[in-house]
Design a protein around this motif. Structure first.
Motif, PDB file in Angstrom:
ATOM      1  N   THR A  55      -3.625 -11.930  13.064  1.00 44.24           N
ATOM      2  CA  THR A  55      -2.618 -11.326  12.087  1.00 44.24           C
ATOM      3  C   THR A  55      -2.110 -10.158  13.905  1.00 44.24           C
ATOM      4  O   THR A  55      -2.217 -10.041  14.866  1.00 44.24           O
ATOM      5  N   SER A  56      -0.595  -9.486  13.067  1.00 45.51           N
ATOM      6  CA  SER A  56      -0.379  -8.864  14.559  1.00 45.51           C
ATOM      7  C   SER A  56      -0.973  -8.001  14.206  1.00 45.51           C
ATOM      8  O   SER A  56      -2.007  -7.235  13.294  1.00 45.51           O
ATOM      9  N   ILE A  57      -1.093  -7.183  15.333  1.00 46.13           N
ATOM     10  CA  ILE A  57      -1.614  -5.707  15.330  1.00 46.13           C
ATOM     11  C   ILE A  57      -1.480  -4.820  14.487  1.00 46.13           C
ATOM     12  O   ILE A  57      -1.839  -3.587  13.568  1.00 46.13           O
ATOM     13  N   SER A  58       0.700  -4.438  13.919  1.00 52.29           N
ATOM     14  CA  SER A  58       0.149  -3.518  12.624  1.00 52.29           C
ATOM     15  C   SER A  58      -0.067  -3.882  11.291  1.00 52.29           C
ATOM     16  O   SER A  58       0.179  -3.241  10.586  1.00 52.29           O
ATOM     17  N   ASP A  67      -5.111   3.421  11.819  1.00 56.00           N
ATOM     18  CA  ASP A  67      -3.833   4.535  11.949  1.00 56.00           C
ATOM     19  C   ASP A  67      -2.980   2.567  13.294  1.00 56.00           C
ATOM     20  O   ASP A  67      -4.704   2.542  14.073  1.00 56.00           O
ATOM     21  N   ARG A  68      -2.505   2.881  13.973  1.00 57.23           N
ATOM     22  CA  ARG A  68      -2.226   1.477  14.833  1.00 57.23           C
ATOM     23  C   ARG A  68      -2.435   1.942  16.320  1.00 57.23           C
ATOM     24  O   ARG A  68      -2.948   0.778  16.682  1.00 57.23           O
ATOM     25  N   SER A  69      -2.561   3.379  16.397  1.00 54.28           N
ATOM     26  CA  SER A  69      -2.755   3.669  18.181  1.00 54.28           C
ATOM     27  C   SER A  69      -4.667   2.476  18.283  1.00 54.28           C
ATOM     28  O   SER A  69      -4.607   3.179  18.771  1.00 54.28           O
ATOM     29  N   VAL A  71      -6.131   1.107  16.376  1.00 58.96           N
ATOM     30  CA  VAL A  71      -6.584   0.166  16.428  1.00 58.96           C
ATOM     31  C   VAL A  71      -6.638  -0.691  18.032  1.00 58.96           C
ATOM     32  O   VAL A  71      -6.703  -1.618  18.054  1.00 58.96           O
ATOM     33  N   THR A  72      -5.478  -0.463  18.484  1.00 56.82           N
ATOM     34  CA  THR A  72      -4.117  -1.261  19.631  1.00 56.82           C
ATOM     35  C   THR A  72      -5.343  -1.000  20.406  1.00 56.82           C
ATOM     36  O   THR A  72      -5.906  -1.808  21.615  1.00 56.82           O
ATOM     37  N   ARG A  73      -6.449   0.563  20.627  1.00 56.84           N
ATOM     38  CA  ARG A  73      -7.445   0.505  22.339  1.00 56.84           C
ATOM     39  C   ARG A  73      -8.641  -0.263  20.911  1.00 56.84           C
ATOM     40  O   ARG A  73      -9.055  -1.124  22.296  1.00 56.84           O
ATOM     41  N   ASP A  74      -8.666  -0.468  20.370  1.00 60.06           N
ATOM     42  CA  ASP A  74     -10.446  -1.264  19.860  1.00 60.06           C
ATOM     43  C   ASP A  74      -9.823  -2.439  20.174  1.00 60.06           C
ATOM     44  O   ASP A  74     -10.937  -3.505  20.481  1.00 60.06           O
ATOM     45  N   VAL A  75      -8.440  -2.905  20.043  1.00 61.71           N
ATOM     46  CA  VAL A  75      -7.882  -4.355  20.693  1.00 61.71           C
ATOM     47  C   VAL A  75      -8.073  -5.122  21.467  1.00 61.71           C
ATOM     48  O   VAL A  75      -8.906  -5.786  22.425  1.00 61.71           O
ATOM     49  N   GLN A  76      -8.086  -3.141  22.269  1.00 64.11           N
ATOM     50  CA  GLN A  76      -7.581  -3.843  24.482  1.00 64.11           C
ATOM     51  C   GLN A  76      -9.504  -3.872  24.606  1.00 64.11           C
ATOM     52  O   GLN A  76      -9.609  -5.004  25.777  1.00 64.11           O
ATOM     53  N   LEU A  77     -10.469  -3.243  23.810  1.00 67.66           N
ATOM     54  CA  LEU A  77     -11.067  -3.367  24.679  1.00 67.66           C
ATOM     55  C   LEU A  77     -12.268  -4.724  24.168  1.00 67.66           C
ATOM     56  O   LEU A  77     -12.960  -5.002  25.211  1.00 67.66           O
ATOM     57  N   LEU A  78     -11.939  -5.078  22.764  1.00 70.38           N
ATOM     58  CA  LEU A  78     -12.711  -6.814  22.534  1.00 70.38           C
ATOM     59  C   LEU A  78     -11.764  -7.713  23.208  1.00 70.38           C
ATOM     60  O   LEU A  78     -12.696  -8.288  23.711  1.00 70.38           O
ATOM     61  N   GLU A  79     -10.508  -7.315  23.530  1.00 69.88           N
ATOM     62  CA  GLU A  79      -9.685  -8.267  24.781  1.00 69.88           C
ATOM     63  C   GLU A  79     -10.420  -8.006  26.187  1.00 69.88           C
ATOM     64  O   GLU A  79     -11.042  -9.523  27.254  1.00 69.88           O
ATOM     65  N   ARG A  80     -10.956  -6.934  26.384  1.00 69.76           N
ATOM     66  CA  ARG A  80     -11.549  -7.205  27.776  1.00 69.76           C
ATOM     67  C   ARG A  80     -12.662  -7.620  27.725  1.00 69.76           C
ATOM     68  O   ARG A  80     -13.478  -8.670  29.098  1.00 69.76           O
ATOM     69  N   LYS A  98       2.437  -8.212  19.151  1.00 70.32           N
ATOM     70  CA  LYS A  98       2.026  -8.669  19.520  1.00 70.32           C
ATOM     71  C   LYS A  98       0.527  -9.554  18.653  1.00 70.32           C
ATOM     72  O   LYS A  98       0.157  -8.716  17.272  1.00 70.32           O
ATOM     73  N   TRP A  99       0.064 -10.676  18.787  1.00 70.61           N
ATOM     74  CA  TRP A  99      -0.331 -11.212  18.003  1.00 70.61           C
ATOM     75  C   TRP A  99      -1.849 -11.414  18.112  1.00 70.61           C
ATOM     76  O   TRP A  99      -2.196 -11.562  19.471  1.00 70.61           O
ATOM     77  N   VAL A 100      -2.995 -11.168  16.997  1.00 75.69           N
ATOM     78  CA  VAL A 100      -5.375 -11.056  17.368  1.00 75.69           C
ATOM     79  C   VAL A 100      -5.449 -12.222  16.731  1.00 75.69           C
ATOM     80  O   VAL A 100      -5.087 -12.912  15.756  1.00 75.69           O
TER      81      VAL A 100
END
Length: 113
Positions: A55-58, A67-69, A71-80, A98-100
């Motif tokens: 799904t999308s980050i939103s 909070d979207r921000s 979730v964005t931080r967690d997504v960036q860490l898991l992507e790394r 952005k699609w996760v």
């Protein structure tokens, strides 16, 4: 070591039957502290949700009531760490989203005590 050989036996049985071998990902950490730094309760919930439905980050933030921000931080860490993948998709009409998605069907996160 037992888990490693159990996974090997499971894959060998699938190969012997001619069944497709599911994709999986193993992420190994130096120590337990590093694993626990990455694997918080909220990130586990995020991983489960993405595995169930990419799904999308939103939309992910709404489903997890976060909070979207954050979730964005967690997504960036898991992507790394190579657990999930983030791609941009164009929206109909205008804009991008952005699609996760998970990088594999099974994710193994390990550390040695």
């Amino acid at each position: 070591m037992d888990a490693f050989f159990a996974r090997g036996r499971k894959l060998a049985k699938l190969a012997d039957r001619g069944d497709p071998i599911p994709s999986n990902r193993v992420v190994a950490f130096e120590d337990v502290e590093s694993l626990l730094h990455v694997l918080t309760e909220k990130r586990v919930l995020l991983l489960r949700q993405v595995k169930k439905t990419p799904t999308s980050i939103s939309a992910l933030a709404k489903k997890l009531n976060r909070d979207r921000s954050a979730v964005t931080r967690d997504v960036q860490l898991l992507e790394r760490f190579g657990v999930i993948q983030v791609t941009e998709k164009p929206l109909p009409g205008h804009g991008r989203q952005k699609w996760v998605t998970p990088l594999s069907g099974e994710i193994h996160l390990t550390a040695v005590l």
